[in-house]
Design a protein around this motif. Structure first.
Motif, mmCIF file in Angstrom:
data_model
loop_
_atom_site.group_PDB
_atom_site.id
_atom_site.type_symbol
_atom_site.label_atom_id
_atom_site.label_comp_id
_atom_site.label_asym_id
_atom_site.label_seq_id
_atom_site.Cartn_x
_atom_site.Cartn_y
_atom_site.Cartn_z
ATOM 1 N N SER A 21 0.713 -1.234 -0.012
ATOM 2 C CA SER A 21 0.034 0.038 -0.041
ATOM 3 C C SER A 21 0.863 1.312 0.086
ATOM 4 N N TYR A 22 0.307 2.243 -0.530
ATOM 5 C CA TYR A 22 1.290 3.501 -0.719
ATOM 6 C C TYR A 22 0.155 4.643 -0.256
ATOM 7 N N PHE A 23 -0.181 4.755 1.011
ATOM 8 C CA PHE A 23 -0.626 5.929 1.308
ATOM 9 C C PHE A 23 0.029 6.034 2.792
ATOM 10 N N PRO A 24 -0.209 7.366 3.390
ATOM 11 C CA PRO A 24 0.428 7.557 4.524
ATOM 12 C C PRO A 24 0.132 7.014 5.905
ATOM 13 N N LYS A 25 1.066 6.637 6.652
ATOM 14 C CA LYS A 25 0.414 6.113 7.837
ATOM 15 C C LYS A 25 0.729 6.592 8.913
ATOM 16 N N PRO A 26 0.020 7.201 9.546
ATOM 17 C CA PRO A 26 -0.058 8.131 10.787
ATOM 18 C C PRO A 26 0.091 7.235 11.997
ATOM 19 N N PRO A 27 0.823 7.822 13.057
ATOM 20 C CA PRO A 27 0.790 7.437 14.157
ATOM 21 C C PRO A 27 -0.458 6.585 14.762
ATOM 22 N N GLY A 28 -0.035 5.448 15.243
ATOM 23 C CA GLY A 28 -1.127 4.641 15.562
ATOM 24 C C GLY A 28 -1.419 3.587 14.594
ATOM 25 N N HIS A 29 -1.004 3.667 13.283
ATOM 26 C CA HIS A 29 -1.091 2.861 12.363
ATOM 27 C C HIS A 29 0.218 1.526 12.588
ATOM 28 N N VAL A 30 -0.124 0.353 12.434
ATOM 29 C CA VAL A 30 0.979 -0.632 13.043
ATOM 30 C C VAL A 30 2.198 -0.315 11.899
ATOM 31 N N ARG A 31 2.067 0.161 10.808
ATOM 32 C CA ARG A 31 3.269 0.336 9.776
ATOM 33 C C ARG A 31 3.873 1.706 10.219
ATOM 34 N N ASN A 32 3.253 2.353 10.848
ATOM 35 C CA ASN A 32 4.240 3.621 11.452
ATOM 36 C C ASN A 32 5.077 3.250 12.549
ATOM 37 N N HIS A 33 6.398 2.998 12.237
ATOM 38 C CA HIS A 33 7.518 2.573 13.322
ATOM 39 C C HIS A 33 7.174 3.085 14.688
ATOM 40 N N SER A 34 6.764 4.391 14.792
ATOM 41 C CA SER A 34 6.581 5.139 16.243
ATOM 42 C C SER A 34 5.344 4.620 17.084
ATOM 43 N N SER A 35 4.420 3.639 16.212
ATOM 44 C CA SER A 35 3.163 3.046 16.937
ATOM 45 C C SER A 35 3.451 2.109 18.049
ATOM 46 N N LEU A 36 4.474 1.273 17.740
ATOM 47 C CA LEU A 36 4.700 0.100 18.775
ATOM 48 C C LEU A 36 5.918 0.536 19.625
ATOM 49 N N PRO A 37 5.679 -0.182 20.934
ATOM 50 C CA PRO A 37 6.551 0.173 21.982
ATOM 51 C C PRO A 37 7.674 -0.737 22.075
ATOM 52 N N PHE A 38 7.907 -1.487 21.019
ATOM 53 C CA PHE A 38 9.247 -2.205 20.684
ATOM 54 C C PHE A 38 9.521 -2.489 19.480
ATOM 55 N N PRO A 39 10.571 -2.728 19.012
ATOM 56 C CA PRO A 39 11.396 -2.888 17.811
ATOM 57 C C PRO A 39 10.673 -3.868 17.035
ATOM 58 N N ALA A 40 10.255 -3.847 15.779
ATOM 59 C CA ALA A 40 9.811 -4.723 14.887
ATOM 60 C C ALA A 40 10.366 -4.769 13.465
ATOM 61 N N LEU A 41 10.193 -5.949 12.972
ATOM 62 C CA LEU A 41 10.693 -5.914 11.655
ATOM 63 C C LEU A 41 9.321 -6.075 10.796
ATOM 64 N N TYR A 42 9.351 -5.185 9.509
ATOM 65 C CA TYR A 42 8.267 -5.201 8.683
ATOM 66 C C TYR A 42 8.820 -5.955 7.449
ATOM 67 N N GLU A 43 7.936 -6.573 6.744
ATOM 68 C CA GLU A 43 8.062 -7.099 5.371
ATOM 69 C C GLU A 43 6.705 -6.984 4.467
ATOM 70 N N THR A 44 6.849 -6.247 3.505
ATOM 71 C CA THR A 44 5.738 -6.200 2.465
ATOM 72 C C THR A 44 5.429 -7.270 1.576
ATOM 73 N N VAL A 45 4.145 -7.937 1.716
ATOM 74 C CA VAL A 45 3.668 -9.049 0.867
ATOM 75 C C VAL A 45 3.629 -8.602 -0.644
ATOM 76 N N VAL A 46 4.553 -8.581 -1.318
ATOM 77 C CA VAL A 46 4.786 -8.060 -2.652
ATOM 78 C C VAL A 46 3.691 -8.519 -3.584
ATOM 79 N N GLY A 47 2.942 -7.737 -4.263
ATOM 80 C CA GLY A 47 2.040 -8.071 -5.215
ATOM 81 C C GLY A 47 0.551 -8.414 -4.701
#
Length: 88
Positions: A21-47
Motif C-alpha cells: 500500500s502507498y498511503f500515509p501511515k499516521p501514528p497509531g497505524h502499525v506500519r508507522n514505526h513509532s506506533s509500537l512500543p518495541f522494535p519490529a521487522l516489517y515485510e511487504t507482501v509483494v503483489g
C-alpha cells in the motif's frame, strides 16, 4: 575478524506482514514505526494489495504471505502479525 552468516538486524523479534500500500501511515497505524512500543521487522507482501485480496481472494495468494513470513523468520522474527488481512 570476519563473521559470516546469521542475521542482519538484531533486537526485533516481532515480524509484521504488510499488504502492499502507498498511503500515509499516521501514528497509531502499525506500519508507522513509532506506533509500537518495541522494535519490529516489517515485510511487504509483494503483489498483494487490499482490492486484490478482498475482490480476488484465491488460494494462490497464500504463497506471497508464506514467502514474506519466511523472510521475516530468516531476519530474526519469532512472532508474526499481519496488517489488515481479511480471509474469506
Amino acid at each position: 575478524m570476519r563473521h559470516t552468516g546469521g542475521q542482519n538486524v538484531f533486537g526485533a523479534t516481532m515480524g509484521v506482514l504488510c499488504l502492499e500500500s502507498y498511503f500515509p501511515k499516521p501514528p497509531g497505524h502499525v506500519r508507522n514505526h513509532s506506533s509500537l512500543p518495541f522494535p519490529a521487522l516489517y515485510e511487504t507482501v509483494v503483489g498483494v494489495m487490499v482490492p486484490k485480496l478482498l475482490d480476488n481472494s484465491t488460494p494462490d495468494l497464500l504463497q506471497p504471505f508464506i514467502e514474506a513470513a519466511r523472510h521475516l523468520k530468516a531476519e530474526g522474527a519469532r512472532q508474526l502479525r499481519e496488517v489488515a488481512v481479511c480471509w474469506r
